[in-house]
Design an enzyme around this catalytic site. Sequence first.
Site, PDB file in Angstrom:
ATOM      1  CD  GLU A   1      -2.647   1.464   0.422  1.00 25.82           C
ATOM      2  OE1 GLU A   1      -2.988   2.836  -0.049  1.00 25.82           O
ATOM      3  OE2 GLU A   1      -3.438   0.452  -0.064  1.00 25.82           O
TER       4      GLU A   1
ATOM      5  CB  THR B   1      -5.544  -0.467  -3.969  1.00 24.68           C
ATOM      6  OG1 THR B   1      -4.948   0.136  -2.733  1.00 24.68           O
ATOM      7  CG2 THR B   1      -5.388  -1.998  -3.658  1.00 24.68           C
TER       8      THR B   1
ATOM      9  CG  HIS C   1      -5.081   3.311   3.919  1.00 29.93           C
ATOM     10  ND1 HIS C   1      -5.846   4.289   4.466  1.00 29.93           N
ATOM     11  CD2 HIS C   1      -5.256   3.285   2.519  1.00 29.93           C
ATOM     12  CE1 HIS C   1      -6.833   4.526   3.763  1.00 29.93           C
ATOM     13  NE2 HIS C   1      -6.684   4.058   2.429  1.00 29.93           N
TER      14      HIS C   1
ATOM     15  CG  ASP D   1      -1.001   0.295  -3.720  1.00 31.33           C
ATOM     16  OD1 ASP D   1      -0.300   0.904  -3.492  1.00 31.33           O
ATOM     17  OD2 ASP D   1      -2.313   0.191  -3.195  1.00 31.33           O
ATOM     18  CG  HIS D   2      -1.645   3.890  -5.154  1.00 32.39           C
ATOM     19  ND1 HIS D   2      -1.378   4.713  -4.117  1.00 32.39           N
ATOM     20  CD2 HIS D   2      -2.539   2.878  -4.748  1.00 32.39           C
ATOM     21  CE1 HIS D   2      -2.183   4.435  -3.044  1.00 32.39           C
ATOM     22  NE2 HIS D   2      -3.162   3.436  -3.307  1.00 32.39           N
TER      23      HIS D   2
END
Length: 652
Positions: A289, A329, A461, A513-514
């Site tokens: 993440e 995501t 996150h 994911d990013h």
Amino acid sequence: MFKRFEFSGRFSVVLHFILWFLAMSVLLRIGFMAWQFNDVSLSLFDILKTLLIGLFFDIGTINFIVLPSILYYVLLPNKWIGSKIDRFLVWFFTVLTLFILVFTFFAELTFWDEFKSRFNFIAVDYLIYTHEVVSNIQESYPLPLLVGGVLLLTALFIFVFYKNRAFHKTFTAAVSISQRFLVLVLSFLIALLFVSSIRNNQAEWSSNRYNSEISKSGIYSFFAAFRNNQMKYDEFYTSIKNEDAFQLIRGKLKSENAIYKTDDFSIHRTITDSSASSEKRNVVFILVESLSGSFMEEFGNTEKITPFLDSLAQKSIFFENLYATGTRTVRGMEAMTLCIPPTPGQSIVKRPDNHNLYTVNSVFKPKGYDSNFFYGGDGYFDNMNSYFGGNGFNIYDRGRGSVLNDDIKATRTNIEDKEVSFENAWGICDEDIFNKMLRVADQQYAAGKPFFNFVMTTSNHRPYTYPSGKIDIPSGTGRQGAVKYTDFALRQLFVKAKNKPWYKNTVFVIIADHCASSAGKDEIDVANYHIPAFIVNLPANQNQKISKQCSQIDVFPTLFSLFHWTYESDFFGKDVLNGDFEERALIGTYRKLVLMKKEKVMILSDQKKQAFYDWNKKDNSLKPIPMEKTFLDETISWYQTADYLFTNKFLK
């Protein structure tokens, strides 16, 4: 606040309400400009245009909000004005709507803090997945204080209305037929104008993305995103003939070891390897993440929050110049499993009819692999369970009773409470999800099955909470701590995995994911798509740092080449280590579609617009340059063919 306005008549509350909303919206807009003081364009012309365009969209927004009340005021006969039911309805809905709008203004502040944007399609998604979002808000912000503040401000504004005799005038003044007609017609004309002629992207007037975003009205943007979550490529973007697009892309994907199966609108081909191997290495794939490249010391960070990953970069196949395809995501999942450019609108992971696609699992499954998806939260979120289950993965998640659809031929196993040491709004901590994967891998090894285990992490996150005592940054204090904890959890994974009998025959793939943030002053912030990627535990003589510019979609084709596998492919990605690999990256938002080749950046936008830039890596700026038709045609072709194949079900 409103004393200078001598409102009278039945519509006094409505007029006060409209002016209150416009005043608050202007203050919020000025607040955003102050927030982004170093990035927003502050020339007098740009400030005025930002405020005036914003005011225009605010007028449309508040008109839609008050339209039901205007209908009520217009249709209610004079003899009922001021009755008990009239007083109750006016008071109740005025207070309720005011409370909701005050809360919305607060929500816009938190959304801007996270995404540097007015409400967009992410906000639409958050409305759907209320459990995760509400829990996240509770854990990230002092909710009692927030709600208390909203109530206090609502009471204050209602008091201002009351002191200005807005309610008294509304309940004591009769209204003539001509007044009713005038107000109703004016409101309907404004609504008709916005419905028929005004689009949210018309607020995007500036080359400075912040000015354009601040010009928008958050509520209007929300409903615009709700309406435009899915976009047909040929309706919104510049296109060319399909024959030309496929010919160009087939040429880009052509390789000496690739044999096309047909001559039509297809990229399906057989990838062969002259030293084809039947070796079946286990694969543990970890999608981390929000792991921006900028967090690593390898890329210049001095905070020392990724010591393990920095050490791993020296003893793995490390992708130094790789870019994420998107900002969410599900985009990372789409890119990694389908090896496809980001099609406009919603990610394929969330679209209907996304089962039985040709994914990387379509390569693993025929070779006898047991494929599993591990997620520490409820896989219902973002449609993950449906997508992975519908494409051949068994599911391990924290679903607490959620089930897979009847048409999905996969199993779903709940992660039990006894397997959890720490959990927040988004799921169990990274150590716990890694431990679960290790236990399942032991079972797979005992059963004699090669495995492909896909793990999605959640700890990095907001609210950035994790088990205490693991690292030297207290839990919940910010992004740096969450990144360092994720790095710690990855180290622990390898410490434990190295003691497993299956470790020597297992390859680990780690990739973000990013990025943690993707917003900047330009329409695409290129630096905020740069992510790290690692292929770990192949023979040491294969370890290297790959400096070629590439994309998430290239990682699995590169891995399959390292395995010397022959396989069928519908992938847009290629083997980066092949001598004929042409450097490029495909990135975008849900509306912007980008091809980057070295420093040249082509951006396709809806309304069939395009822009061409030179990217200065040192200051991360985009400088407009003259259009190149060949570059434009190539950009169009990547996205047009990807959209065509999915839309027409040729990726099945």
